[in-house]
Design a protein around this motif. Structure first.
Motif, PDB file in Angstrom:
ATOM      1  N   GLU A   1      -7.666  83.614  27.361  1.00  0.00           N
ATOM      2  CA  GLU A   1      -7.088  83.215  28.647  1.00  0.00           C
ATOM      3  C   GLU A   1      -8.067  82.345  29.423  1.00  0.00           C
ATOM      4  OE1 GLU A   1      -4.960  85.290  32.563  1.00  0.00           O
ATOM      5  OE2 GLU A   1      -5.836  86.535  30.982  1.00  0.00           O
ATOM      6  N   LEU A   2      -9.327  82.716  29.436  1.00  0.00           N
ATOM      7  CA  LEU A   2     -10.361  81.949  30.139  1.00  0.00           C
ATOM      8  C   LEU A   2     -10.518  80.560  29.527  1.00  0.00           C
ATOM      9  CD1 LEU A   2     -12.618  81.981  32.308  1.00  0.00           C
ATOM     10  CD2 LEU A   2     -14.172  82.804  30.524  1.00  0.00           C
ATOM     11  N   TRP A   3     -10.438  80.469  28.208  1.00  0.00           N
ATOM     12  CA  TRP A   3     -10.575  79.187  27.521  1.00  0.00           C
ATOM     13  C   TRP A   3      -9.543  78.182  28.036  1.00  0.00           C
ATOM     14  CZ3 TRP A   3     -13.635  76.463  24.313  1.00  0.00           C
ATOM     15  CH2 TRP A   3     -13.075  75.399  23.603  1.00  0.00           C
ATOM     16  N   TYR A   4      -8.291  78.630  28.130  1.00  0.00           N
ATOM     17  CA  TYR A   4      -7.227  77.727  28.565  1.00  0.00           C
ATOM     18  C   TYR A   4      -7.164  77.581  30.080  1.00  0.00           C
ATOM     19  CZ  TYR A   4      -5.582  77.489  23.775  1.00  0.00           C
ATOM     20  OH  TYR A   4      -5.498  77.266  22.424  1.00  0.00           O
ATOM     21  N   ASP A   5      -7.660  78.571  30.802  1.00  0.00           N
ATOM     22  CA  ASP A   5      -7.671  78.463  32.262  1.00  0.00           C
ATOM     23  C   ASP A   5      -8.765  77.519  32.764  1.00  0.00           C
ATOM     24  OD1 ASP A   5      -5.523  80.087  32.810  1.00  0.00           O
ATOM     25  OD2 ASP A   5      -6.715  81.870  33.285  1.00  0.00           O
ATOM     26  N   GLU A   6      -9.924  77.532  32.091  1.00  0.00           N
ATOM     27  CA  GLU A   6     -11.091  76.862  32.665  1.00  0.00           C
ATOM     28  C   GLU A   6     -11.750  75.811  31.777  1.00  0.00           C
ATOM     29  OE1 GLU A   6     -13.891  79.733  34.040  1.00  0.00           O
ATOM     30  OE2 GLU A   6     -12.433  80.793  35.308  1.00  0.00           O
ATOM     31  N   LYS A   7     -11.502  75.855  30.456  1.00  0.00           N
ATOM     32  CA  LYS A   7     -12.299  75.009  29.564  1.00  0.00           C
ATOM     33  C   LYS A   7     -11.513  73.957  28.798  1.00  0.00           C
ATOM     34  CE  LYS A   7     -15.713  78.679  28.753  1.00  0.00           C
ATOM     35  NZ  LYS A   7     -16.423  79.478  27.710  1.00  0.00           N
ATOM     36  N   TYR A   8     -10.211  74.097  28.673  1.00  0.00           N
ATOM     37  CA  TYR A   8      -9.482  73.248  27.733  1.00  0.00           C
ATOM     38  C   TYR A   8      -8.177  72.771  28.346  1.00  0.00           C
ATOM     39  CZ  TYR A   8      -7.990  71.593  23.124  1.00  0.00           C
ATOM     40  OH  TYR A   8      -7.599  70.811  22.070  1.00  0.00           O
ATOM     41  N   ASP A   9      -7.903  71.480  28.206  1.00  0.00           N
ATOM     42  CA  ASP A   9      -6.681  70.882  28.734  1.00  0.00           C
ATOM     43  C   ASP A   9      -5.658  70.756  27.608  1.00  0.00           C
ATOM     44  OD1 ASP A   9      -4.656  69.315  29.795  1.00  0.00           O
ATOM     45  OD2 ASP A   9      -6.032  68.078  30.969  1.00  0.00           O
ATOM     46  N   GLU A  10      -4.790  71.727  27.497  1.00  0.00           N
ATOM     47  CA  GLU A  10      -3.817  71.755  26.403  1.00  0.00           C
ATOM     48  C   GLU A  10      -2.736  70.701  26.574  1.00  0.00           C
ATOM     49  OE1 GLU A  10      -1.815  72.995  22.916  1.00  0.00           O
ATOM     50  OE2 GLU A  10      -3.880  73.267  23.618  1.00  0.00           O
ATOM     51  N   TRP A  11      -2.425  70.325  27.809  1.00  0.00           N
ATOM     52  CA  TRP A  11      -1.401  69.289  28.004  1.00  0.00           C
ATOM     53  C   TRP A  11      -1.852  67.971  27.369  1.00  0.00           C
ATOM     54  CZ3 TRP A  11       3.543  69.253  29.761  1.00  0.00           C
ATOM     55  CH2 TRP A  11       4.124  68.005  29.956  1.00  0.00           C
ATOM     56  N   ASP A  12      -3.082  67.561  27.647  1.00  0.00           N
ATOM     57  CA  ASP A  12      -3.588  66.289  27.126  1.00  0.00           C
ATOM     58  C   ASP A  12      -3.836  66.334  25.617  1.00  0.00           C
ATOM     59  OD1 ASP A  12      -3.461  65.143  29.598  1.00  0.00           O
ATOM     60  OD2 ASP A  12      -5.601  65.339  30.033  1.00  0.00           O
ATOM     61  N   ARG A  13      -3.992  67.522  25.059  1.00  0.00           N
ATOM     62  CA  ARG A  13      -4.256  67.623  23.620  1.00  0.00           C
ATOM     63  C   ARG A  13      -3.181  66.919  22.798  1.00  0.00           C
ATOM     64  NH1 ARG A  13      -3.209  70.272  18.991  1.00  0.00           N
ATOM     65  NH2 ARG A  13      -1.422  71.381  19.856  1.00  0.00           N
ATOM     66  N   LEU A  14      -1.928  67.059  23.196  1.00  0.00           N
ATOM     67  CA  LEU A  14      -0.851  66.466  22.414  1.00  0.00           C
ATOM     68  C   LEU A  14      -0.669  64.982  22.705  1.00  0.00           C
ATOM     69  CD1 LEU A  14       1.746  69.363  22.217  1.00  0.00           C
ATOM     70  CD2 LEU A  14       0.295  68.460  20.406  1.00  0.00           C
ATOM     71  N   ASP A  15      -1.375  64.450  23.701  1.00  0.00           N
ATOM     72  CA  ASP A  15      -1.476  62.998  23.833  1.00  0.00           C
ATOM     73  C   ASP A  15      -2.446  62.454  22.789  1.00  0.00           C
ATOM     74  OD1 ASP A  15       0.325  62.757  25.934  1.00  0.00           O
ATOM     75  OD2 ASP A  15      -1.225  63.068  27.453  1.00  0.00           O
TER      76      ASP A  15
ATOM     77  N   PHE B   1     -14.589  76.578  19.664  1.00  0.00           N
ATOM     78  CA  PHE B   1     -13.184  76.850  19.955  1.00  0.00           C
ATOM     79  C   PHE B   1     -13.111  78.322  20.300  1.00  0.00           C
ATOM     80  CE2 PHE B   1      -8.644  77.285  18.138  1.00  0.00           C
ATOM     81  CZ  PHE B   1      -8.074  76.759  19.284  1.00  0.00           C
ATOM     82  N   THR B   2     -12.062  78.722  20.963  1.00  0.00           N
ATOM     83  CA  THR B   2     -11.927  80.129  21.297  1.00  0.00           C
ATOM     84  C   THR B   2     -11.569  80.940  20.043  1.00  0.00           C
ATOM     85  OG1 THR B   2     -10.878  81.668  22.839  1.00  0.00           O
ATOM     86  CG2 THR B   2      -9.484  79.946  21.899  1.00  0.00           C
ATOM     87  N   THR B   3     -11.504  82.248  20.184  1.00  0.00           N
ATOM     88  CA  THR B   3     -11.173  83.119  19.060  1.00  0.00           C
ATOM     89  C   THR B   3      -9.871  82.668  18.400  1.00  0.00           C
ATOM     90  OG1 THR B   3     -12.302  85.011  20.026  1.00  0.00           O
ATOM     91  CG2 THR B   3     -10.604  85.483  18.397  1.00  0.00           C
ATOM     92  N   ALA B   4      -9.923  82.517  17.069  1.00  0.00           N
ATOM     93  CA  ALA B   4      -8.760  81.990  16.362  1.00  0.00           C
ATOM     94  C   ALA B   4      -8.764  82.469  14.921  1.00  0.00           C
ATOM     95  CB  ALA B   4      -8.756  80.461  16.405  1.00  0.00           C
ATOM     96  N   TYR B   5      -7.589  82.328  14.297  1.00  0.00           N
ATOM     97  CA  TYR B   5      -7.454  82.669  12.889  1.00  0.00           C
ATOM     98  C   TYR B   5      -6.819  81.490  12.165  1.00  0.00           C
ATOM     99  CZ  TYR B   5      -6.277  85.018   8.557  1.00  0.00           C
ATOM    100  OH  TYR B   5      -6.189  85.353   7.230  1.00  0.00           O
ATOM    101  N   PHE B   6      -7.524  80.967  11.169  1.00  0.00           N
ATOM    102  CA  PHE B   6      -7.054  79.841  10.379  1.00  0.00           C
ATOM    103  C   PHE B   6      -6.544  80.374   9.037  1.00  0.00           C
ATOM    104  CE2 PHE B   6     -10.822  77.664  12.611  1.00  0.00           C
ATOM    105  CZ  PHE B   6     -10.076  77.472  13.770  1.00  0.00           C
ATOM    106  N   THR B   7      -5.376  79.927   8.627  1.00  0.00           N
ATOM    107  CA  THR B   7      -4.692  80.579   7.515  1.00  0.00           C
ATOM    108  C   THR B   7      -4.416  79.643   6.337  1.00  0.00           C
ATOM    109  OG1 THR B   7      -2.752  81.917   6.957  1.00  0.00           O
ATOM    110  CG2 THR B   7      -2.401  80.122   8.478  1.00  0.00           C
ATOM    111  N   TYR B   8      -4.367  80.225   5.151  1.00  0.00           N
ATOM    112  CA  TYR B   8      -3.948  79.520   3.949  1.00  0.00           C
ATOM    113  C   TYR B   8      -2.433  79.410   3.988  1.00  0.00           C
ATOM    114  CZ  TYR B   8      -3.565  78.464  -1.070  1.00  0.00           C
ATOM    115  OH  TYR B   8      -3.299  77.875  -2.285  1.00  0.00           O
ATOM    116  N   TYR B   9      -1.888  78.305   3.496  1.00  0.00           N
ATOM    117  CA  TYR B   9      -0.462  78.070   3.691  1.00  0.00           C
ATOM    118  C   TYR B   9       0.417  79.128   3.015  1.00  0.00           C
ATOM    119  CZ  TYR B   9       0.690  76.067  -0.947  1.00  0.00           C
ATOM    120  OH  TYR B   9       0.941  75.885  -2.281  1.00  0.00           O
TER     121      TYR B   9
END
Length: 259
Positions: free
Chosen positions: A5-19, A183-191
């Motif tokens: 929650e803190l990552w997206y509230d204070e550190k990362y602009d998710e709207w601009d990411r898809l630009d 990057f914040t806590t995440a899980y990367f997966t095999y297809y």
């Protein structure tokens, strides 16, 4: 959850990411256009960030509710939808693991963020179960995953200096990303893991796509092309997106299934 929650509230602009990641956005929207069929559908976007897809679908005439863990993302969604002269049905600050408080049924559910922030399989399964409880029979679920090849592809885009080859290749064995690694806590997966997870719920798989595939490492160059050339490469990317031999070449997997 507080860290995410803190990552997206204070550190990362998710709207601009898809630009910046136009290929991801455009190919995903094409799959939505082809598979979200009907008018005035009731849609729940769970973990939808600042609502790029929520707003897109609302502009097409659907009734969309957005839920996200980040208060900032919810506020951005309100601002951006107002700028476009539309309003979502609801803007909810909430958690994808706490869906038992909701009882409405939906024609379509988007689960396009939570599954790559939940490092425990039990939590990923719980989020899917909660979403499917709210999905009407024959309804459509759209889910996203980050590929365990994504860190390698990300480094290759700009040929960044590699501090540890073993660490970078380690995501292929253990997809968990700790919050102190850029990057914040995440899980990367095999297809195959992602496909099997979704299909284990008795869904009928409609689409499983590697969204960026071969275009991923040339993203900046493709984005700068004149529009007609950009569209040609986008078409190539779309045509190759379900080619299993290319599943490790992109960063995001898109699953669309029917309940």
């Amino acid at each position: 959850m507080k860290e995410i929650e803190l990552w997206y509230d204070e550190k990362y602009d998710e709207w601009d990411r898809l630009d910046r990641h136009k290929i991801e956005f455009d190919i995903t929207r094409r799959y939505m256009d082809e598979n979200i069929i009907g008018e005035n559908l009731k849609i729940f976007d769970i973990g939808g960030g600042p609502g790029r897809y929520s707003i897109y679908l609302a502009e097409k005439g659907h009734r969309v509710s957005l839920l996200d863990l980040s208060k900032r993302n919810i506020e951005v969604a309100k601002e951006k939808s107002a700028e476009r002269g539309i309003s979502l049905e609801d803007y909810i600050h909430g958690n994808a693991l706490e869906l038992d408080k909701y009882n409405d049924l939906y024609d379509v559910i988007l689960l396009m963020g939570p599954l790559y922030h939940l490092t425990k399989e039990s939590d990923r399964r719980a989020a899917i179960e909660g979403a499917l409880r709210l999905l009407k029979p024959n309804g459509i679920i759209v889910a996203s995953f980050i590929s365990n090849y994504a860190p390698i592809q990300d480094y290759l885009k700009a040929v960044y200096p590699i501090e540890s080859v073993d660490e970078l290749l380690g995501y292929l064995k253990d997809g968990e990303n700790q919050g102190d690694k850029g990057f914040t806590t995440a899980y990367f997966t095999y297809y195959k893991e992602a496909k099997e997870l979704m299909n284990s719920f008795g869904l009928t798989e409609i689409v499983f796509a590697n969204v960026e595939n071969i275009l991923g490492t040339k993203e900046k160059e493709v984005n700068m092309l004149e529009e007609s050339e950009y569209r040609k490469w986008l078409e190539i990317g779309y045509q190759l997106s379900q080619d299993e031999s290319l599943m490790g070449t992109g960063e995001h997997y898109l699953y669309i299934g029917r309940k």
